[in-house]
Design a protein around this motif. Structure first.
Motif, mmCIF file in Angstrom:
data_model
loop_
_atom_site.group_PDB
_atom_site.id
_atom_site.type_symbol
_atom_site.label_atom_id
_atom_site.label_comp_id
_atom_site.label_asym_id
_atom_site.label_seq_id
_atom_site.Cartn_x
_atom_site.Cartn_y
_atom_site.Cartn_z
ATOM 1 N N GLY A 55 0.785 -1.231 0.000
ATOM 2 C CA GLY A 55 0.000 0.000 0.000
ATOM 3 C C GLY A 55 0.813 1.276 0.000
ATOM 4 N N GLN A 56 2.141 1.173 -0.086
ATOM 5 C CA GLN A 56 2.950 2.385 0.029
ATOM 6 C C GLN A 56 2.794 3.349 -1.146
ATOM 7 O OE1 GLN A 56 6.973 0.861 0.343
ATOM 8 N NE2 GLN A 56 7.225 0.699 -1.883
ATOM 9 N N ASP A 57 2.245 2.874 -2.259
ATOM 10 C CA ASP A 57 2.064 3.741 -3.423
ATOM 11 C C ASP A 57 0.618 4.173 -3.631
ATOM 12 O OD1 ASP A 57 4.810 3.672 -4.180
ATOM 13 O OD2 ASP A 57 4.506 1.668 -5.010
ATOM 14 N N LEU A 58 -0.222 3.973 -2.631
ATOM 15 C CA LEU A 58 -1.609 4.423 -2.728
ATOM 16 C C LEU A 58 -1.690 5.944 -2.737
ATOM 17 C CD1 LEU A 58 -3.290 2.011 -0.125
ATOM 18 C CD2 LEU A 58 -3.634 1.970 -2.616
ATOM 19 N N LEU A 145 5.480 -0.084 10.933
ATOM 20 C CA LEU A 145 4.387 -0.211 9.976
ATOM 21 C C LEU A 145 4.420 -1.587 9.333
ATOM 22 C CD1 LEU A 145 2.127 1.071 8.187
ATOM 23 C CD2 LEU A 145 3.957 1.762 6.615
ATOM 24 N N LYS A 146 3.250 -2.223 9.225
ATOM 25 C CA LYS A 146 3.135 -3.507 8.544
ATOM 26 C C LYS A 146 2.543 -3.326 7.148
ATOM 27 C CE LYS A 146 1.193 -8.175 9.109
ATOM 28 N NZ LYS A 146 0.396 -9.055 10.033
ATOM 29 N N GLU A 147 1.461 -2.561 7.048
ATOM 30 C CA GLU A 147 0.868 -2.310 5.735
ATOM 31 C C GLU A 147 -0.042 -1.097 5.795
ATOM 32 O OE1 GLU A 147 -2.518 -4.743 4.298
ATOM 33 O OE2 GLU A 147 -2.140 -5.997 6.061
ATOM 34 N N ILE A 148 -0.336 -0.552 4.603
ATOM 35 C CA ILE A 148 -1.273 0.555 4.457
ATOM 36 C C ILE A 148 -2.503 0.009 3.749
ATOM 37 C CG2 ILE A 148 -1.634 2.857 3.504
ATOM 38 C CD1 ILE A 148 1.462 3.151 3.551
ATOM 39 N N VAL A 149 -3.678 0.272 4.311
ATOM 40 C CA VAL A 149 -4.917 -0.350 3.846
ATOM 41 C C VAL A 149 -5.547 0.467 2.727
ATOM 42 C CG1 VAL A 149 -7.212 -1.176 4.542
ATOM 43 C CG2 VAL A 149 -5.277 -1.322 6.147
#
Length: 367
Positions: A55-58, A145-149
């Motif tokens: 999700g880092q490029d959302l 951070l684990k992930e971006i939703v």
């Protein structure tokens, strides 16, 4: 001002550089004609670190590198309720302050167990922890951070921490450090390591090609590699590069390290070598003297080696750059520095002067 460019005979071309053809002496642009050069200065700066987080490029996930980043940040803060900032350091705290001042709730995820203690000594780092929390910012230490939703429409709507906690948000700031921006050099034969490899004259191995600023990796005659990424080193390198490109003599000398910043309303200055909290934890902390005011908003640290001053760290007190630099360069003894401490202070009129108390406490530590 707009007229500056014409006055200095500088032509600006707006476009994206895709690569550099050093054999033809051309900079290749996306959807524009190539630009020929006799000499080329690479000054592409830094880009935000990304570590492959899902999700880092959302959309609504921000790094802090370009004018476009600033424009999209301004857009995405309209109506913002909550933001999560990943990483600490100087960019992270400035972003947190800005968002907090606009009424947004802010959570900071910092993987270290104390704020920026890979740079700050433990005492000063703890002071910043308290200040951030006093201001109402949610500081999560020892948290990654684990992930971006994804909200299903390509926008960030939450983050998941390493402990599997989900934090709802409408904006994510990635401030976990920076790295040299080398994207424009892909496919070229310009040597790179962490940055563009240059000697102390800021020359690459390719004739007519130079680099300066955040993107440059300077290799000195002892074969030590160093990337400097603060404003004053970039400015100094720019001066050297200009002279060398003009056919004059020049050599980059970083001099005595310094930096300064504000953590919310707490000012920080550092000169020379002052060990960080990680060194303290390993039992490798060099000798130092440390004074801290009971209000925990003012402190002074003097780092020592064989009785001479090697570094100065201040919190909440303004000390003169030239005075501190001179003490270090001249290898002044700690007794000399304590006897002349007042000379360094340049806080404005009506500010409290703490030197008498500081000298008394530090002399006791020496005895």
């Amino acid at each position: 001002e707009d007229r500056f460019w014409d006055q200095k005979r500088i032509e600006r071309i707006r476009g994206w550089v895709t690569t550099v053809d050093t054999k033809k002496g051309q900079v290749i642009l996306d959807r524009r004609s190539p630009v020929s050069y006799d000499k080329l200065l690479i000054a592409t700066g830094s880009q935000s670190n990304k570590f492959g987080w899902p999700g880092q490029d959302l959309s609504r996930v921000h790094g802090f590198y370009s004018l476009q980043d600033l424009s999209t940040l301004e857009r995405d803060t309209d109506g913002l309720r909550r933001a999560v900032i990943v990483g600490g350091g100087l960019i992270g705290i400035e972003l947190a302050e800005m968002l907090h001042s606009r009424g947004a709730a802010v959570t900071m995820l910092v993987r270290e167990d104390s704020y920026w203690n890979n740079v700050m000594p433990n005492g000063e780092s703890a002071m910043i922890n308290e200040l951030i929390r006093e201001q109402g910012i949610d500081l999560r230490l020892g948290t990654e951070l684990k992930e971006i939703v994804n909200d299903g429409h390509g926008n960030a709507c939450a983050v998941v921490t390493g402990d599997d906690e989900e934090i709802e948000c409408q904006l994510v700031g990635l401030t976990a450090g920076i790295r040299p921006n080398l994207s424009a050099l892909e496919g070229s034969n310009i040597p790179t390591g962490r940055g563009v490899l240059v000697d102390e004259r800021l020359c690459t191995e390719v004739a007519g090609v130079y680099a300066a600023g955040d993107c440059a990796e300077v290799v000195n005659k002892e074969n030590e590699h160093r990337v400097w990424q603060v404003w004053y080193t970039g400015r100094a390198q720019g001066v050297v590069a200009a002279r060398v490109m003009a056919g004059e003599e020049g050599r980059y000398d970083p001099g005595i390290w310094f930096n300064s910043a504000k953590f919310l309303d707490l000012e920080w200055q550092t000169y020379g070598k002052v060990a960080c909290g990680m060194d303290e934890g390993k039992g490798e902390m060099p000798p130092c003297l440390y004074w801290e005011h009971p209000d925990r908003r003012h402190s002074l640290r003097l780092a020592l080696c064989d009785g001479t001053i090697t570094g100065v760290n201040t919190m909440g007190i303004r000390y003169r750059h030239r005075v501190c630099e001179r003490w270090i360069a001249e290898k002044r003894t700690v007794d000399y520095v304590l006897d002349h401490l007042r000379e360094a202070n340049f806080d404005p009129e009506f500010f409290s002067r703490h030197e008498p108390q500081i000298v008394g406490v530090l002399k006791e530590q020496l005895s």
